[in-house]
Design a protein around this motif. Structure first.
Motif, PDB file in Angstrom:
ATOM      1  N   UNK A 115      -5.380   1.280  -5.641  1.00  0.00           N
ATOM      2  CA  UNK A 115      -4.357   0.594  -4.845  1.00  0.00           C
ATOM      3  C   UNK A 115      -4.846  -0.772  -4.394  1.00  0.00           C
ATOM      4  N   UNK A 116      -6.083  -0.829  -3.897  1.00  0.00           N
ATOM      5  CA  UNK A 116      -6.621  -2.100  -3.401  1.00  0.00           C
ATOM      6  C   UNK A 116      -6.779  -3.104  -4.537  1.00  0.00           C
ATOM      7  N   UNK A 117      -7.309  -2.671  -5.671  1.00  0.00           N
ATOM      8  CA  UNK A 117      -7.553  -3.602  -6.778  1.00  0.00           C
ATOM      9  C   UNK A 117      -6.249  -4.119  -7.381  1.00  0.00           C
ATOM     10  N   UNK A 118      -5.217  -3.284  -7.406  1.00  0.00           N
ATOM     11  CA  UNK A 118      -3.944  -3.717  -7.979  1.00  0.00           C
ATOM     12  C   UNK A 118      -3.103  -4.523  -7.003  1.00  0.00           C
ATOM     13  N   UNK A 119      -3.133  -4.142  -5.733  1.00  0.00           N
ATOM     14  CA  UNK A 119      -2.279  -4.819  -4.742  1.00  0.00           C
ATOM     15  C   UNK A 119      -2.928  -6.066  -4.156  1.00  0.00           C
ATOM     16  N   UNK A 120      -4.256  -6.068  -4.037  1.00  0.00           N
ATOM     17  CA  UNK A 120      -4.941  -7.168  -3.339  1.00  0.00           C
ATOM     18  C   UNK A 120      -6.155  -7.671  -4.127  1.00  0.00           C
ATOM     19  N   UNK A 140       0.823  -1.205   0.000  1.00  0.00           N
ATOM     20  CA  UNK A 140       0.000   0.000   0.000  1.00  0.00           C
ATOM     21  C   UNK A 140       0.857   1.254   0.000  1.00  0.00           C
ATOM     22  N   UNK A 141       1.896   1.234   0.834  1.00  0.00           N
ATOM     23  CA  UNK A 141       2.769   2.405   0.923  1.00  0.00           C
ATOM     24  C   UNK A 141       3.478   2.659  -0.407  1.00  0.00           C
ATOM     25  N   UNK A 142       3.953   1.597  -1.043  1.00  0.00           N
ATOM     26  CA  UNK A 142       4.643   1.761  -2.329  1.00  0.00           C
ATOM     27  C   UNK A 142       3.733   2.398  -3.376  1.00  0.00           C
ATOM     28  N   UNK A 143       2.460   2.016  -3.338  1.00  0.00           N
ATOM     29  CA  UNK A 143       1.509   2.538  -4.324  1.00  0.00           C
ATOM     30  C   UNK A 143       1.079   3.965  -3.977  1.00  0.00           C
ATOM     31  N   UNK A 144       0.732   4.195  -2.716  1.00  0.00           N
ATOM     32  CA  UNK A 144       0.096   5.443  -2.328  1.00  0.00           C
ATOM     33  C   UNK A 144       1.062   6.557  -1.951  1.00  0.00           C
ATOM     34  N   UNK A 145       2.272   6.219  -1.504  1.00  0.00           N
ATOM     35  CA  UNK A 145       3.190   7.271  -1.056  1.00  0.00           C
ATOM     36  C   UNK A 145       3.574   8.201  -2.193  1.00  0.00           C
ATOM     37  N   UNK A 146       3.691   7.651  -3.393  1.00  0.00           N
ATOM     38  CA  UNK A 146       4.058   8.510  -4.533  1.00  0.00           C
ATOM     39  C   UNK A 146       2.913   9.436  -4.937  1.00  0.00           C
ATOM     40  N   UNK A 147       1.730   9.195  -4.386  1.00  0.00           N
ATOM     41  CA  UNK A 147       0.574  10.057  -4.639  1.00  0.00           C
ATOM     42  C   UNK A 147       0.318  11.016  -3.476  1.00  0.00           C
ATOM     43  N   UNK A 148       1.203  11.010  -2.487  1.00  0.00           N
ATOM     44  CA  UNK A 148       1.073  11.941  -1.376  1.00  0.00           C
ATOM     45  C   UNK A 148       0.281  11.427  -0.192  1.00  0.00           C
ATOM     46  N   UNK A 190      -6.248  -3.618  10.164  1.00  0.00           N
ATOM     47  CA  UNK A 190      -6.805  -2.438   9.508  1.00  0.00           C
ATOM     48  C   UNK A 190      -5.656  -1.494   9.179  1.00  0.00           C
ATOM     49  N   UNK A 191      -5.895  -0.609   8.243  1.00  0.00           N
ATOM     50  CA  UNK A 191      -4.892   0.381   7.832  1.00  0.00           C
ATOM     51  C   UNK A 191      -5.589   1.716   7.668  1.00  0.00           C
ATOM     52  N   UNK A 192      -5.055   2.756   8.306  1.00  0.00           N
ATOM     53  CA  UNK A 192      -5.597   4.097   8.125  1.00  0.00           C
ATOM     54  C   UNK A 192      -4.753   4.834   7.080  1.00  0.00           C
ATOM     55  N   UNK A 193      -5.418   5.579   6.211  1.00  0.00           N
ATOM     56  CA  UNK A 193      -4.756   6.295   5.117  1.00  0.00           C
ATOM     57  C   UNK A 193      -4.893   7.799   5.346  1.00  0.00           C
ATOM     58  N   UNK A 194      -3.758   8.490   5.364  1.00  0.00           N
ATOM     59  CA  UNK A 194      -3.722   9.944   5.507  1.00  0.00           C
ATOM     60  C   UNK A 194      -3.280  10.581   4.199  1.00  0.00           C
ATOM     61  N   UNK A 195      -3.748  11.806   3.952  1.00  0.00           N
ATOM     62  CA  UNK A 195      -3.189  12.585   2.847  1.00  0.00           C
ATOM     63  C   UNK A 195      -2.251  13.644   3.416  1.00  0.00           C
ATOM     64  N   UNK A 196      -1.103  13.804   2.812  1.00  0.00           N
ATOM     65  CA  UNK A 196      -0.115  14.795   3.203  1.00  0.00           C
ATOM     66  C   UNK A 196      -0.266  16.023   2.295  1.00  0.00           C
ATOM     67  N   UNK A 197       0.464  17.108   2.555  1.00  0.00           N
ATOM     68  CA  UNK A 197       0.356  18.274   1.671  1.00  0.00           C
ATOM     69  C   UNK A 197       0.674  17.964   0.208  1.00  0.00           C
ATOM     70  N   UNK A 198       1.495  16.926  -0.030  1.00  0.00           N
ATOM     71  CA  UNK A 198       1.887  16.597  -1.403  1.00  0.00           C
ATOM     72  C   UNK A 198       0.752  16.006  -2.227  1.00  0.00           C
ATOM     73  N   UNK A 199      -0.305  15.539  -1.569  1.00  0.00           N
ATOM     74  CA  UNK A 199      -1.384  14.873  -2.307  1.00  0.00           C
ATOM     75  C   UNK A 199      -2.025  15.772  -3.349  1.00  0.00           C
ATOM     76  N   UNK A 200      -2.136  17.055  -3.054  1.00  0.00           N
ATOM     77  CA  UNK A 200      -2.824  17.973  -3.964  1.00  0.00           C
ATOM     78  C   UNK A 200      -2.144  18.016  -5.324  1.00  0.00           C
ATOM     79  N   UNK A 201      -0.818  18.177  -5.313  1.00  0.00           N
ATOM     80  CA  UNK A 201      -0.078  18.260  -6.574  1.00  0.00           C
ATOM     81  C   UNK A 201       0.201  16.882  -7.183  1.00  0.00           C
ATOM     82  N   UNK A 202       0.404  15.872  -6.337  1.00  0.00           N
ATOM     83  CA  UNK A 202       0.800  14.560  -6.853  1.00  0.00           C
ATOM     84  C   UNK A 202      -0.379  13.690  -7.264  1.00  0.00           C
ATOM     85  N   UNK A 203      -1.559  13.942  -6.700  1.00  0.00           N
ATOM     86  CA  UNK A 203      -2.722  13.110  -7.022  1.00  0.00           C
ATOM     87  C   UNK A 203      -3.903  13.925  -7.538  1.00  0.00           C
TER      88      UNK A 203
END
Length: 266
Positions: A93-98, A15-23, A52-65
């Motif tokens: 992320x869920x459909x591709x990773x799991x 999940x981190x590998x997929x979502x971190x690059x999107x902020x 369970x896994x909680x997902x946060x958006x960082x400031x980078x999400x706006x420009x990266x995603x």
């Protein structure tokens, strides 16, 4: 199925590998940690040992995603564009990773038929160790008498410049005692600091000063500030001026966005 710590780290790692690059950031937790803090009416209907896994958006999400999502003309219908972008990213992320796995996904803006939220975002962030949830009860000798003060999460690196977006529950993945509950970083340890934080959030949240209660490593870009400072009903017009929506686009649901504001939405 029972999961070793290696399997759990594999899940969060994918999940981190997929979502971190999107902020985004991801943090694992046990359902039981979350449920133990809540009345039965608000608990998740999964066994305590499920991952369970909680997902946060960082400031980078706006420009990266978000901006790329809008540029690809992926926004559809009446719902809020940010919510649509988050759902697109997490679903992908869920459909591709799991593929084929039992993953229950809940978003911060979703409500149950009872009008209660599908999950309490700030509680999930706190028990995962992602961010400290400062509440009225965390202040000794409160100066507010009988007044109700809403709590707010503070991220150790981003302060208040982040949002809690989703909770994923892996219904078939059990985790044992090897997953130890982390203690969220207490970024605002003093009584005076907590009073300042809660008063800024409750009385002056529109000026965003509460977000700087700790020195953040990154804040929202000027464009992102402009977007979230714009009243929800006027954001479609702003996106049109940026060339990201055609003139006939439907407006987003301003009500849903307003309901999310006090939960850190944006």
């Amino acid at each position: 199925m029972a999961a070793s710590i290696d399997n759990m780290e594999s899940i969060t790692g994918q999940l981190d590998n997929y979502l971190s690059k999107l902020g985004f950031e991801v943090y694992p937790l046990k359902v039981g940690w979350y449920n133990s803090l809540l009345p039965s009416s608000l608990r998740l209907s999964f066994p305590d040992d499920r991952l369970a896994v909680v997902v946060l958006s960082t400031p980078a999400m706006f420009e990266q995603a978000f901006l790329p999502f809008m540029e690809q003309k992926s926004c559809r219908g009446l719902s809020d564009p940010i919510d649509q972008c988050v759902k697109h990213c997490v679903t992908s992320a869920v459909s591709q990773c799991f593929p084929g796995q039992n993953v229950d996904v809940r978003y911060d803006y979703e409500l149950l038929p009872s009008r209660k939220p599908k999950f309490l975002a700030q509680t999930a962030a706190h028990v995962s160790g992602a961010a400290f949830y400062y509440q009225q009860l965390d202040v000794t000798d409160q100066p507010w008498a009988e007044k109700k003060m809403f709590g707010v999460c503070v991220h150790p690196r981003f302060g208040g410049w982040f949002a809690i977006r989703a909770l994923l529950v892996f219904g078939d993945v059990q985790v044992g005692a090897e997953l130890v509950q982390p203690v969220p970083p207490d970024c605002v340890p003093s009584r005076e600091g907590r009073i300042k934080l809660l008063e800024a959030f409750n009385f002056h949240w529109q000026d965003w000063s509460y977000r700087d209660i700790v020195h953040p490593v990154q804040t929202y870009s000027q464009k992102q500030r402009e977007y979230f400072s714009t009243p929800p009903a006027q954001r479609v017009a702003l996106l049109r001026t940026w060339g990201l929506l055609p003139s006939e686009a439907d407006p987003p649901d301003a009500t849903a966005d307003a309901q999310s504001q006090l939960g850190g939405h944006g």
